[in-house]
Write an enzyme that holds these catalytic residues in place. Sequence first.
Site, PDB file in Angstrom:
ATOM      1  CB  SER A 122      -1.106  -0.357   1.309  1.00  0.00           C
ATOM      2  OG  SER A 122      -1.526  -0.896   0.829  1.00  0.00           O
TER       3      SER A 122
HETATM    4  N1  SAH Z   1      -0.299  -4.710   4.024  1.00  0.00           N
HETATM    5  C1  SAH Z   1      -0.066  -4.845   2.794  1.00  0.00           C
HETATM    6  C2  SAH Z   1      -1.005  -4.226   1.606  1.00  0.00           C
HETATM    7  C3  SAH Z   1      -1.145  -5.949   0.842  1.00  0.00           C
HETATM    8  S1  SAH Z   1      -2.383  -6.079  -0.144  1.00  0.00           S
HETATM    9  C4  SAH Z   1       0.961  -3.419   2.781  1.00  0.00           C
HETATM   10  O1  SAH Z   1       1.802  -3.727   3.956  1.00  0.00           O
HETATM   11  O2  SAH Z   1       1.530  -3.099   2.301  1.00  0.00           O
HETATM   12  C5  SAH Z   1      -3.355  -6.572   0.323  1.00  0.00           C
HETATM   13  C6  SAH Z   1      -3.420  -8.313   0.735  1.00  0.00           C
HETATM   14  O3  SAH Z   1      -4.199  -9.336   1.097  1.00  0.00           O
HETATM   15  C7  SAH Z   1      -3.165  -8.833  -0.836  1.00  0.00           C
HETATM   16  O4  SAH Z   1      -1.820  -9.580   0.149  1.00  0.00           O
HETATM   17  C8  SAH Z   1      -4.089 -10.112  -0.567  1.00  0.00           C
HETATM   18  O5  SAH Z   1      -3.355 -11.623  -0.906  1.00  0.00           O
HETATM   19  C9  SAH Z   1      -5.041  -9.579   0.304  1.00  0.00           C
HETATM   20  N2  SAH Z   1      -6.176 -10.663   0.800  1.00  0.00           N
HETATM   21  C10 SAH Z   1      -7.044 -10.579   0.134  1.00  0.00           C
HETATM   22  N3  SAH Z   1      -7.975 -11.335   0.257  1.00  0.00           N
HETATM   23  C11 SAH Z   1      -7.646 -11.706   1.059  1.00  0.00           C
HETATM   24  C12 SAH Z   1      -8.555 -12.175   2.874  1.00  0.00           C
HETATM   25  N4  SAH Z   1      -9.605 -12.639   2.457  1.00  0.00           N
HETATM   26  N5  SAH Z   1      -7.699 -12.550   3.427  1.00  0.00           N
HETATM   27  C13 SAH Z   1      -6.319 -12.196   3.888  1.00  0.00           C
HETATM   28  N6  SAH Z   1      -5.664 -12.070   3.173  1.00  0.00           N
HETATM   29  C14 SAH Z   1      -6.836 -11.815   1.957  1.00  0.00           C
END
Ligand code: SAH
Length: 264
Positions: free
Chosen positions: A110
Amino acid sequence: MTTRPRPSFPARLDSSASSSRGVKKHTATETALQSPLLRHVARPVVQSLGMDSQAVRQNMVSKLAADGIADARVLVAMGTIERHRFVDTALVNQAYEDTSLPIGLGQTISKPGVVSRMAELLLNGRADKLGRVLEIGTGCGYQAAILSLLATEVYSIERLRGLHDKARENLRTLRLPNVHLLFGDGMAGFSKGAPYAAIIAAAGGEAVPQAWIDQLAVGGRLVAPVMSGERAKQALMVIDKTPGGLRQMVLETVHFVPLKSGIA
Ligand code: SAH
């Protein structure tokens, strides 16, 4: 051995870091020294990682402050956690730009602006740190590391095994004992850690799953991107669970990867 003078930590923020939103005017340094959490956690983290990227990270922090992030604890956390350690080597020179970057498996880290905005919304101006926090979507683990400096415990769940493993690897050297990485479908939350003082989602769905609401403590706050009505745009949604019921706010448009069911 370099003889270059090392920048001091945490670097003093200029006065633009103080708020026009009614927050008392004080520097991040002062706040860090007042906070027992940051006294004990932030310094060892930085000491163990080296300081080369400090100036560029403080530049990012100054921009976040100029863009309206006013909570000094959030700014200290953003200045402490080294975002370049969470992206591929080829992307390191973009790590402190306010942009999301690919982390593999079609997912992204993000934007710093969004991470700090959501953290500030979670803290909601409270003086003490957050209690237990649930993060849905660990990705590379960056936001979990930021949250670890703002909360007593962070439970972070990821549905993609490859990213769960990557986050574990990324976080290993930081040694953040209050971060608990979980592999599973975050749609169901994580009931063993409930109730949570705060829940934060890093992926956007059609609606907020009922499990998240159920696992939120009374007095707790949930921040999540959710599809908002017309034109299928995502917006940041804030839900406060009050003794009198749920209070909901829909804020600015955001762009998160989709919330998906199941594990892979
Ligand atoms: N928190 C991260 C952002 C990751 S992007 C950062 O520090 O930048 C969002 C993440 O959510 C992805 O890795 C995706 O695989 C995950 N995601 C999507 N749906 C999900 C679910 N139902 N349970 C757990 N993770 C999920």
